[in-house]
Enzyme design. Structure first.
Site, short mmCIF file in Angstrom:
data_model
loop_
_atom_site.label_atom_id
_atom_site.label_comp_id
_atom_site.label_asym_id
_atom_site.label_seq_id
_atom_site.Cartn_x
_atom_site.Cartn_y
_atom_site.Cartn_z
N CYS A 130 0.77 -1.25 -0.15
CA CYS A 130 0.11 0.14 -0.01
C CYS A 130 0.84 1.39 -0.11
O CYS A 130 1.60 1.63 1.19
CB CYS A 130 -1.10 0.10 1.23
N CYS A 133 -0.27 4.01 2.36
CA CYS A 133 -0.09 3.64 3.81
C CYS A 133 1.47 3.99 4.17
O CYS A 133 1.88 4.55 5.08
CB CYS A 133 -0.41 2.29 4.16
N ASP A 134 2.30 3.40 3.09
CA ASP A 134 3.65 3.45 3.66
C ASP A 134 4.65 4.26 2.78
O ASP A 134 5.93 4.33 2.83
CB ASP A 134 4.28 2.01 3.58
#
Length: 303
Positions: A130, A133-134
């Protein structure tokens, strides 16, 4: 007892809840992870009617808030089994049990892994699924994206905004995603493309991921590459094993069901990416949710 228990709270499950509630049915949503499903990983959605552009998180919030405002109940639990007692079903979870007249399986799908050495070892510690997300962890660094479909292209475009270099590794001779996304990615000056190539194994130094060994499937040439982080975007895998006996699965693990969203068990329905289908989009998941909910309502009314 609820009229309908819905397992999964992505677009399919939340749409099903909305339709069932508007038919004056009581609804319980069971979700093991986060409400909204896979769309929460999308930084920008541009193909959902009514929105020129909206983040996956915001769209998921709107889905969820609408269902709750109509009276949906919800539990953060993992469903592990469905028991069929004729006119009554019981959904067993990791925290208890919930009875219902009908059940809708809308578990979606999870990120597919490559299945190569050291992948699980570095998952969450150098290997991600993701970018939204990261991606911030790799600002100014070099990363790779594995895959060539829409998901991989979107991940790569997002990462190009913050990473110094993004290398996209695709096992085919060209991308399979939308041409518009390909054009956007190719316009970025820090994107590089490697075709006909697969990851053979990931390599690291203790807890730190350092790179990978790649193989060109046409020439057989092996090459060791270095990078700071890897993002795997090769599609999704269904999470239906727990419902195999009650719903029936196809050879790929998806619930064996057509456009009617029926399973082999009366009173048990399915919707969204978890079922057998050719197109998996937010719009098709929402459509499934409506179909499954209306079918479940008819079933309950005829009991």
């Amino acid at each position: 007892m609820h009229d309908i228990v819905i397992i999964g709270a992505g677009p399919a499950g939340l749409t099903a809840a909305l339709y069932a509630l508007r038919a004056n049915k009581t609804v319980l949503l069971i979700e093991k992870a986060s409400f909204g499903g896979q769309i929460t990983y999308s930084p920008k959605i541009e193909n959902y009617p009514g929105f020129e552009g909206i983040s996956g998180n915001e769209l998921a919030d709107r889905f969820f808030e609408q269902a709750v405002s109509q009276g949906a109940e919800f539990e953060l639990e993992e469903a592990v089994k469905i028991v069929d007692n004729g006119n009554e079903k019981t959904v067993i979870t990791d925290s208890g049990a919930h009875k219902a007249k009908a059940v809708i399986i809308a578990t979606g799908a999870k990120h597919r892994m490559l299945g190569v050495p050291h992948e699980e070892e570095y998952a969450g510690n150098g290997i991600s699924f993701c970018a939204v997300c990261d991606g911030a962890f790799y600002e100014g660094k070099e990363v790779i994206v594995v895959g060539g479909g829409n998901s991989a292209l979107q991940e790569a475009i997002l990462l190009c905004d913050s990473c110094s270099k993004v290398t996209v590794i695709q096992n085919l001779s060209d991308f399979t995603g939308e041409k518009k996304l390909v054009e956007i990615l190719k316009s970025r000056g820090n994107a590089e493309f490697v075709f006909d190539t697969v990851i053979k194994e990931f390599k690291g130094d203790g807890d730190e991921l350092k790179g990978a060994v790649t193989v060109n499937e046409k020439t057989g040439e092996e090459r060791e590459i270095s990078f700071d982080g890897a993002f795997i975007a090769i599609g999704l895998a269904p999470d239906n094993k727990a419902f195999e006996n009650i719903a029936g699965l196809d050879g790929y693990g998806y619930v064996a069901s057509g456009e009617d969203c029926l399973t082999k068990t009366p009173g048990v329905y399915t919707a969204g990416d978890c079922r057998t289908k050719k197109i998996r989009q937010i719009t098709t998941a929402a459509a499934d949710g409506a179909v499954a909910a209306l079918a479940a309502c008819r079933y309950i009314d005829e009991l």
